[in-house]
Each structure stands twice: as structure tokens, then as C-alpha cells.
Write a protein that holds these residues in place. Sequence first.
Motif, PDB file in Angstrom:
ATOM      1  N   ILE A 269       2.373 -11.233  -2.804  1.00  0.00           N
ATOM      2  CA  ILE A 269       3.027  -9.848  -3.910  1.00  0.00           C
ATOM      3  C   ILE A 269       2.492  -9.009  -4.255  1.00  0.00           C
ATOM      4  CG2 ILE A 269       4.863 -11.688  -4.230  1.00  0.00           C
ATOM      5  CD1 ILE A 269       3.597 -12.284  -7.320  1.00  0.00           C
ATOM      6  N   ALA A 270       1.307  -9.044  -4.662  1.00  0.00           N
ATOM      7  CA  ALA A 270       0.872  -8.036  -5.054  1.00  0.00           C
ATOM      8  C   ALA A 270      -1.121  -7.760  -4.440  1.00  0.00           C
ATOM      9  CB  ALA A 270       0.381  -7.961  -5.977  1.00  0.00           C
ATOM     10  N   LEU A 271      -1.172  -6.113  -4.866  1.00  0.00           N
ATOM     11  CA  LEU A 271      -2.818  -6.174  -3.761  1.00  0.00           C
ATOM     12  C   LEU A 271      -3.254  -5.273  -5.378  1.00  0.00           C
ATOM     13  CD1 LEU A 271      -2.772  -3.459  -2.820  1.00  0.00           C
ATOM     14  CD2 LEU A 271      -1.719  -4.390  -0.765  1.00  0.00           C
ATOM     15  N   ILE A 272      -4.580  -5.724  -5.259  1.00  0.00           N
ATOM     16  CA  ILE A 272      -5.738  -4.308  -5.919  1.00  0.00           C
ATOM     17  C   ILE A 272      -7.051  -4.252  -3.951  1.00  0.00           C
ATOM     18  CG2 ILE A 272      -7.072  -6.255  -6.373  1.00  0.00           C
ATOM     19  CD1 ILE A 272      -7.167  -3.734  -9.306  1.00  0.00           C
TER      20      ILE A 272
ATOM     21  N   ILE B  20       0.334  -1.390  -0.295  1.00  0.00           N
ATOM     22  CA  ILE B  20      -0.533  -0.018  -0.082  1.00  0.00           C
ATOM     23  C   ILE B  20       0.894   1.485   0.101  1.00  0.00           C
ATOM     24  CG2 ILE B  20      -1.383   1.480   1.360  1.00  0.00           C
ATOM     25  CD1 ILE B  20      -2.914  -1.438   2.425  1.00  0.00           C
ATOM     26  N   TYR B  21       1.682   1.713   0.956  1.00  0.00           N
ATOM     27  CA  TYR B  21       2.813   2.553   0.888  1.00  0.00           C
ATOM     28  C   TYR B  21       3.203   2.777  -0.534  1.00  0.00           C
ATOM     29  CZ  TYR B  21       6.243   5.832   3.038  1.00  0.00           C
ATOM     30  OH  TYR B  21       6.629   6.768   3.253  1.00  0.00           O
ATOM     31  N   ASP B  22       4.149   1.523  -0.848  1.00  0.00           N
ATOM     32  CA  ASP B  22       4.897   1.722  -2.695  1.00  0.00           C
ATOM     33  C   ASP B  22       4.056   2.010  -3.098  1.00  0.00           C
ATOM     34  OD1 ASP B  22       7.198   0.921  -1.077  1.00  0.00           O
ATOM     35  OD2 ASP B  22       6.629  -1.217  -1.993  1.00  0.00           O
ATOM     36  N   ALA B  23       2.544   2.191  -3.179  1.00  0.00           N
ATOM     37  CA  ALA B  23       1.838   2.782  -4.040  1.00  0.00           C
ATOM     38  C   ALA B  23       1.222   3.983  -3.795  1.00  0.00           C
ATOM     39  CB  ALA B  23       0.376   1.500  -4.132  1.00  0.00           C
ATOM     40  N   ILE B  24       0.782   4.370  -2.485  1.00  0.00           N
ATOM     41  CA  ILE B  24       0.663   5.448  -2.600  1.00  0.00           C
ATOM     42  C   ILE B  24       0.950   6.429  -1.450  1.00  0.00           C
ATOM     43  CG2 ILE B  24      -2.351   4.454  -1.984  1.00  0.00           C
ATOM     44  CD1 ILE B  24      -1.569   5.145   1.197  1.00  0.00           C
ATOM     45  N   HIS B  25       2.302   6.365  -1.471  1.00  0.00           N
ATOM     46  CA  HIS B  25       3.032   7.369  -1.235  1.00  0.00           C
ATOM     47  C   HIS B  25       2.472   8.821  -0.467  1.00  0.00           C
ATOM     48  CE1 HIS B  25       5.656   6.235  -3.824  1.00  0.00           C
ATOM     49  NE2 HIS B  25       4.608   6.185  -5.028  1.00  0.00           N
ATOM     50  N   ASP B  26       2.853  10.052  -0.163  1.00  0.00           N
ATOM     51  CA  ASP B  26       2.361  10.571   0.210  1.00  0.00           C
ATOM     52  C   ASP B  26       0.105  10.853   1.147  1.00  0.00           C
ATOM     53  OD1 ASP B  26       4.658  12.451  -0.340  1.00  0.00           O
ATOM     54  OD2 ASP B  26       3.817  13.660  -1.832  1.00  0.00           O
ATOM     55  N   ILE B  27      -0.164  10.237   0.107  1.00  0.00           N
ATOM     56  CA  ILE B  27      -1.316   9.582   0.966  1.00  0.00           C
ATOM     57  C   ILE B  27      -1.584   8.939   1.931  1.00  0.00           C
ATOM     58  CG2 ILE B  27      -3.537   9.543  -0.349  1.00  0.00           C
ATOM     59  CD1 ILE B  27      -2.941   9.312  -2.500  1.00  0.00           C
ATOM     60  N   ALA B  28      -0.228   8.133   1.696  1.00  0.00           N
ATOM     61  CA  ALA B  28      -0.404   7.392   3.304  1.00  0.00           C
ATOM     62  C   ALA B  28      -0.101   8.336   4.159  1.00  0.00           C
ATOM     63  CB  ALA B  28       0.128   6.180   3.608  1.00  0.00           C
TER      64      ALA B  28
END
Length: 186
Positions: free
Chosen positions: A67-70, A17-25
Motif C-alpha cells: 500500500i506504500a513504498l519508499i 512509483i508512477y503516482d509519485a513521480i509522474h513526468d519523471i516516469a
Amino acid sequence: MIKQADKNNINNISRLIYDAIHDIANTLTGEKEEKKILETLDLYVKMDINRLSYKNIWVYELENENIALIIAYNSNDIKKLDFPILEYLKTKNIFLDSFEKECFEDEFYIDTVSVSPSFQGRGIAKELFSFAEQKAKELDFKKLSLLVDFENPKAKALYERLGFKDNEILKVSGSNFYHMIKKLDL
């Protein structure tokens, strides 16, 4: 294999999650330090109700590793899904009425897609999108939607290849995003 996330096995989910959303986290957790962000994301994932709950997460599992998520959910539920996060933020003296708008009514909203770096380029994201589209159709949605950061043209190109079209421009956590929609044939 794609399956519903299990709150008893959240290994690697918060990292994805963090790798995908960065600042939104940072906005969602009220934290600035990566360790504390990940701890708070773990807390959210284990909760039964919120946008990042295991109930809204499907993981791609390989050899018992996530290894992945949605993450996807009914856009009409956003107030109910955000309430527990907003309440948690109050414990950190962060008082918000709501988060910035990410989706519109009657959409099956794809909040987050993430694939571990060592597994990217293998078509896993496409499988996750196909899964989300099927789930949306099962739930009788006519639209699938998502946001993509202006700074991520590679992802935008992928979403366009998957049939998503620009709808509006939204600002979230200080960045501009394209809100994209894919109309579904039921």
C-alpha cells in the motif's frame, strides 16, 4: 509492516512509483502511454541493479498488499544504478549520457515515497521516513536527502516538519525541485 520489496510480488509497486513521480516516469521509461510506462516500471523493479530495483525498495504491506513504498539508495552509486536504465532506453533509440542530477555525493537519497490514496493521512509516510533514516544511520550516512517539486507545497511542509532543510534548486524532467537535506546524528 515495512519490508524489503520482493521481485516475485511487485503488485502495485509500479503504480505507487508512477503516482509519485509522474513526468519523471516518462523520462525514465521513454514511454508516453500509462500502460507502457507501468510495464516498463515493472521491468525495472524486477531488475537486480538500477535506481528502481526491488533491492532499493521497501514496501509498507497491509494484509499482503503493497500500500506504500519508499525507494532509497547510496547517492554515490547513481552511475551504476542508472546504467541499466540508460542501456534499456537505447533499445528505444533514446540515447542519454545520464539523467539530470537529483542528489549529491555521500547522501542516502530518498528517490520516491508513495502511499496509496485510500491510506493517506494515517502516518504511513512518516513511518517510511523514520525507516529510511534508521537505514541511513545503519549504513553510516550523515545526510538523508530528497527532492520535492515546487508544485507540491504540502509535501514540502511535511519534509520540513520531519527536519529536512532546503539545500539547492534542481531541474528534473522540465520541473523545478527543492533538493532538501536532513543531517543525521550517528
